[in-house]
Design a protein around this motif. Structure first.
Motif, PDB file in Angstrom:
ATOM      1  N   GLU A 196      -7.416  70.444 -45.728  1.00  7.63           N
ATOM      2  CA  GLU A 196      -6.264  69.673 -46.184  1.00  7.63           C
ATOM      3  C   GLU A 196      -6.667  68.498 -47.054  1.00  7.63           C
ATOM      4  OE1 GLU A 196      -4.081  68.499 -42.653  1.00  7.63           O
ATOM      5  OE2 GLU A 196      -5.064  70.226 -41.722  1.00  7.63           O
ATOM      6  N   GLU A 197      -5.687  67.876 -47.606  1.00  9.10           N
ATOM      7  CA  GLU A 197      -5.985  66.686 -48.402  1.00  9.10           C
ATOM      8  C   GLU A 197      -6.078  65.477 -47.479  1.00  9.10           C
ATOM      9  OE1 GLU A 197      -2.689  66.057 -51.177  1.00  9.10           O
ATOM     10  OE2 GLU A 197      -2.001  64.531 -49.758  1.00  9.10           O
ATOM     11  N   ALA A 198      -6.743  64.462 -47.967  1.00  2.00           N
ATOM     12  CA  ALA A 198      -6.875  63.259 -47.154  1.00  2.00           C
ATOM     13  C   ALA A 198      -6.979  62.039 -48.056  1.00  2.00           C
ATOM     14  CB  ALA A 198      -8.113  63.345 -46.270  1.00  2.00           C
ATOM     15  N   ASN A 199      -6.574  60.888 -47.512  1.00  2.00           N
ATOM     16  CA  ASN A 199      -6.789  59.629 -48.203  1.00  2.00           C
ATOM     17  C   ASN A 199      -8.040  58.995 -47.608  1.00  2.00           C
ATOM     18  OD1 ASN A 199      -4.266  59.812 -49.637  1.00  2.00           O
ATOM     19  ND2 ASN A 199      -3.298  59.369 -47.660  1.00  2.00           N
TER      20      ASN A 199
ATOM     21  N   LYS B 288      -7.391  59.597 -53.017  1.00  2.00           N
ATOM     22  CA  LYS B 288      -6.730  60.807 -52.544  1.00  2.00           C
ATOM     23  C   LYS B 288      -7.630  61.979 -52.880  1.00  2.00           C
ATOM     24  CE  LYS B 288      -2.156  60.652 -52.561  1.00  2.00           C
ATOM     25  NZ  LYS B 288      -0.899  60.449 -53.276  1.00  2.00           N
TER      26      LYS B 288
ATOM     27  N   MET C   4      -3.939  57.680 -42.760  1.00  2.80           N
ATOM     28  CA  MET C   4      -2.669  58.393 -42.704  1.00  2.80           C
ATOM     29  C   MET C   4      -1.550  57.463 -43.161  1.00  2.80           C
ATOM     30  SD  MET C   4      -4.628  60.507 -41.148  1.00  2.80           S
ATOM     31  CE  MET C   4      -5.165  60.029 -39.516  1.00  2.80           C
TER      32      MET C   4
ATOM     33  N   ASP D  12      -8.136  66.107 -52.435  1.00  4.80           N
ATOM     34  CA  ASP D  12      -7.703  67.404 -51.896  1.00  4.80           C
ATOM     35  C   ASP D  12      -8.779  68.412 -52.258  1.00  4.80           C
ATOM     36  OD1 ASP D  12      -7.254  67.405 -54.561  1.00  4.80           O
ATOM     37  OD2 ASP D  12      -5.092  67.612 -54.445  1.00  4.80           O
TER      38      ASP D  12
ATOM     39  N   SER E 136     -10.324  58.245 -42.781  1.00  4.75           N
ATOM     40  CA  SER E 136      -9.169  58.682 -43.562  1.00  4.75           C
ATOM     41  C   SER E 136      -7.969  57.842 -43.154  1.00  4.75           C
ATOM     42  CB  SER E 136      -8.899  60.166 -43.326  1.00  4.75           C
ATOM     43  OG  SER E 136      -8.559  60.369 -41.976  1.00  4.75           O
TER      44      SER E 136
ATOM     45  N   SER F  55     -12.069  70.104 -42.988  1.00  9.80           N
ATOM     46  CA  SER F  55     -10.686  70.540 -43.009  1.00  9.80           C
ATOM     47  C   SER F  55     -10.293  70.762 -44.453  1.00  9.80           C
ATOM     48  CB  SER F  55      -9.793  69.489 -42.353  1.00  9.80           C
ATOM     49  OG  SER F  55      -8.894  68.951 -43.295  1.00  9.80           O
TER      50      SER F  55
ATOM     51  N   VAL G 265     -12.639  61.898 -41.062  1.00 10.20           N
ATOM     52  CA  VAL G 265     -12.641  63.196 -41.739  1.00 10.20           C
ATOM     53  C   VAL G 265     -13.569  64.157 -41.009  1.00 10.20           C
ATOM     54  CG1 VAL G 265     -13.151  64.415 -43.891  1.00 10.20           C
ATOM     55  CG2 VAL G 265     -12.223  62.084 -43.957  1.00 10.20           C
TER      56      VAL G 265
ATOM     57  N   LEU H 112     -13.523  68.622 -48.785  1.00 12.71           N
ATOM     58  CA  LEU H 112     -13.694  67.358 -48.067  1.00 12.71           C
ATOM     59  C   LEU H 112     -15.053  67.276 -47.372  1.00 12.71           C
ATOM     60  CD1 LEU H 112     -10.160  66.882 -46.532  1.00 12.71           C
ATOM     61  CD2 LEU H 112     -11.222  65.488 -48.283  1.00 12.71           C
TER      62      LEU H 112
END
Lengths: 373, 374
Positions: A185-188, A152, A167, A154, A165, A183, A180, A157
């Motif tokens: 935002e956070e991403a996995n 994870k 979802m 955040d 990534s 951005s 990715v 990136l």
């Protein structure tokens, strides 16, 4: 029990964003942190939990440097009678630079022959110190056929541009895969570490080839994830994909931070690498060093600051090196000034040269070059 | 078993009583040296570099660490299918067992091991000295001269000669007299304790010597004088280069300090005669913002935040901020706390020197291994 697991390292990554260092070698054998090669992380992660059979998918070209590094696998305890190291060569019709399905198809015999029932899949361009045993434990406890490892992230990136990534829905199950882009935002992020039943992997590969689907093996498994029972594992810790010059430089600089250095290089028993029998480094009275990593065999008479210096680098009197990464066996002559630069191995910088890159885009001096005025 | 032209027998049972406390837990050949090595690495690497692929290593005193260090011999490329490194401790037979009584007896007890390789010549070495030497060159001379025994010889001062086995030679280099630690040395040609014997002759003499109850079963005192008496052809092989017996704390310290001299004859930094050692790799050395390093040797796995001068660090050493270490040798995993001041000190493995400690004198001090020092 790690005995029922074999390792597969994908070592044929795209080198478009790290060309300067991959002219003569794959990413897997780029030197790192003064004494390692990038593939040491995958090899050590796999072998320290007792995995004794590791296949490596090597790229088409310039494998010599990788082969010279891995040898018979003895540095990772892989010089075994059964198992050990198996280099999987791509077939002629494979796509260049890709760990593709056809490539695997031609090496299916190796997979069939291996006595292990499960496969730990990883990519050599990821540097991380991963305790694979806890991932195997999670995989076995879940009873699923596939485990996908993610992190994870955040905040920043940028270093993960182009990575897969994942979802997740509200039940923490995979909804879909993405890529990715910049951005906030956070991403996995998929760490390209997977555990999969071997027979399932073989089935997938067979059908992939039959249906004419070729491409990246990780992506190929992700495409098929809807028909496989899947477990997710969240990794917490330092990771970096060495897929661009910027990431490479940043990862080296990260090693100057004590917590990161200790986690990545020393925890879980440390990272193994080829032994070079290099004598200790010598620091003469004129030397000045601060906040730097300096490897064995160096002779330092100049000054080094915020930098990473590989083995057997000679830094002569009055030379100053700042915020740079210098790979093994370079000679930095008298009075040279170096700042924000990556210098590949065996390069000589002649007296009183100034080599200065910008902080955001470090300059790369390629292997075998002689920089003189 | 494949026949070998020459195999080496390395006497590594030395207790090193003058190196106590550094040898309280380990044999002398296993004492640390030069930032990452152990004394035995030098003769072993010399073997590898000289093309000798079969080395019997005779251990006796506290062999555990030495055994682990040598392992399969792979660090020296001695994990060979045909020969390689073999650890040879004393053993028992149906007639009982015995410790190695002397240098010659140690070889006598391993005649079987040597015979397996059916060698023409046997090289006898000890694990006590720091030097680089091409044993193959010595063998060539030994063969060319048709000698029964060839002894490597070092030129010393007449004063030093009193501590050595001294050889008096004729013009053609053949030895006519051998004196062990003479009061009044007639020459300054000292034996380095490195011998090449014709195996058929040596075997004969070892068996004979064993029958003599009065004998001390020692090469220098018994075997060599007897061979000379009997008229065997003995020659010297002159050696030029760095050689140091690191048998005392002072000489061990000095030999370490010698490495800091840029033009030292041992020259560990050349690639053509590498010294190999075993051990786990560690990350490159880290120097903190306030580190100061002057005329020192620092190896991978160290972390320096304080100040070091004329000092040698082994892997895993940490020097905290504000510490000042001068003219010292810090063995593996030594921790030097904040504000510690050390001068002329050898610190044994794993010792933790806590903040504020001051140790320093005009003589060399040793802080033993595995201690916490306040």
């Amino acid at each position: 029990m790690a005995k029922s697991y074999m390792g597969l390292i994908l070592a044929a990554q795209d080198t478009n964003d790290i060309m300067g260092l991959t002219k003569y070698r794959p990413i897997a054998s780029i030197p790192f942190a003064g004494r390692y090669r990038i593939i040491d992380f995958s090899l050590t992660n796999l072998t320290r939990i007792g995995i004794s059979n590791v296949g490596i998918v090597v790229p088409h070209n310039y494998v010599g440097s990788l082969r010279d590094h891995i040898r018979g696998g003895q540095f990772w305890d892989l010089n075994r009678k059964t198992g050990g190291i198996f280099l999987m060569h791509p077939t002629i019709d494979s796509e260049i630079g890709k760990s593709n399905v056809k490539n695997f198809r031609s090496n299916l015999e190796y997979l069939h022959k291996s006595k292990e029932k499960n496969v730990v899949l990883c990519s050599s361009h990821l540097i991380a110190n991963v305790d694979l045993q806890s991932i195997i434990d999670s995989h076995e406890k879940s009873g699923r056929d596939l485990t996908i490892v993610y992190k994870k992230e955040d905040g920043d990136l940028k270093g993960y541009r182009g990575c897969t990534s994942i979802m997740l829905n509200e039940n923490n199950e995979i909804e879909k895969f993405g890529v990715v882009v910049d951005s906030p935002e956070e991403a996995n992020i998929s760490l390209e570490i997977k555990i999969i039943r071997k027979d399932l992997l073989i089935d997938l590969l067979m059908s992939g080839v039959q249906n004419g689907l070729v491409g990246d093996l990780n992506k190929f498994i992700e495409h098929n994830v809807y028909k496989i029972s899947t477990n997710l594992y969240e990794f917490i810790g330092y990771t970096k994909f060495i897929d661009s010059t910027k990431n490479y430089f940043k990862a080296n600089k990260d090693m100057l931070k004590k917590e990161i250095r200790e986690e990545l290089l020393l925890s879980n028993g440390g990272i193994s690498t080829k032994i070079n029998d290099t004598p200790p480094a010598i620091y003469k009275p004129e030397s000045k060093v601060s906040n730097s990593l300096i490897a064995n065999g160096c002779i330092v008479k100049g000054s080094v600051k915020d930098s990473i210096i590989g083995r057997r680098v000679v830094i002569k009197k009055g030379a100053t090196i700042e915020n740079s990464v210098i790979l093994q066996s370079c000679v930095i002559e008298e009075g040279v000034e170096i700042k924000n630069v990556i210098i590949d191995k065996n390069v000589t910088i002649s007296r009183y040269q100034k080599v200065i890159g910008s902080e955001d885009f470090p300059l790369i001096i390629e292997k075998k070059s002689l920089l003189d005025g | 078993m494949r026949k070998k032209e020459m195999i080496a027998m390395l006497l590594a049972g030395g207790q090193g009583s003058r190196l106590v406390p550094l040898t309280s837990d380990v044999a002398k050949p296993a004492v640390d040296f030069g930032g990452k090595y152990k004394i035995i690495d030098f003769p072993l690497s010399n073997c590898t570099n000289s093309g000798i692929d079969t080395v019997g290593i005779l251990t006796q005193y506290r062999p555990f660490l030495l055994n682990t260090h040598i392992g399969t011999g792979s660090a020296w490329d001695l994990n060979s299918m045909h020969g390689g490194a073999a650890i040879l401790p004393p053993y028992t037979t149906q007639e009982g067992g015995a410790w190695y009584k002397g240098t010659a007896n140690a070889i006598y007890q391993n005649i079987q091991y040597i015979d397996r390789y059916d060698p023409d010549h046997v090289l006898i070495l000890s694990g006590d000295h720091i030097y680089k030497m091409d044993y193959n060159k010595m063998l060539r001379e030994h063969k060319k001269e048709g000698a029964d025994v060839t002894i490597a010889a070092l030129t010393v001062t007449l004063e030093e000669a009193k501590r050595f086995g001294i050889m008096n030679v004729k013009d053609d280099n053949t030895i006519y007299e051998f004196e062990e630690k003479p009061e009044k040395p007639k020459s300054n040609l000292a034996s380095m304790g490195i011998y090449i014997f014709k195996w058929s002759e040596l075997k004969k003499y070892l068996i004979e010597d064993e029958k003599n109850k009065e004998s001390e079963n020692d090469f220098g005192m018994n075997i060599l004088p007897k061979m000379l008496d009997d008229g065997l052809k003995m020659i010297t092989h002159p050696f030029k280069g760095y050689w140091k017996d690191v048998g005392t704390i002072n000489s061990l310290w000095e030999a370490n300090m010698d490495l800091l001299d840029e033009d030292n004859d041992l020259n560990l930094h050349t690639n053509d005669w590498k010294i190999y050692t075993s051990g786990e790799p560690k990350g490159a050395a880290y120097f903190g913002e306030r580190a100061s390093v002057e005329n020192s040797m620092v190896v991978d796995g160290c972390e320096v935040n304080g100040s070091i001068k004329n000092t040698i660090l082994f892997p895993g050493v940490i020097v905290e901020e504000g510490a000042i270490v001068e003219n010292s040798v810090l063995f593996p995993n030594v921790k030097i706390g904040k504000g510690v001041i050390l001068d002329r000190v050898i610190v044994g493995e794993n010792t933790n020197v806590l903040s504020g400690t001051h140790v320093g004198d005009t003589t060399i001090k040793v802080i033993p291994q595995n201690k916490t020092i306040k």
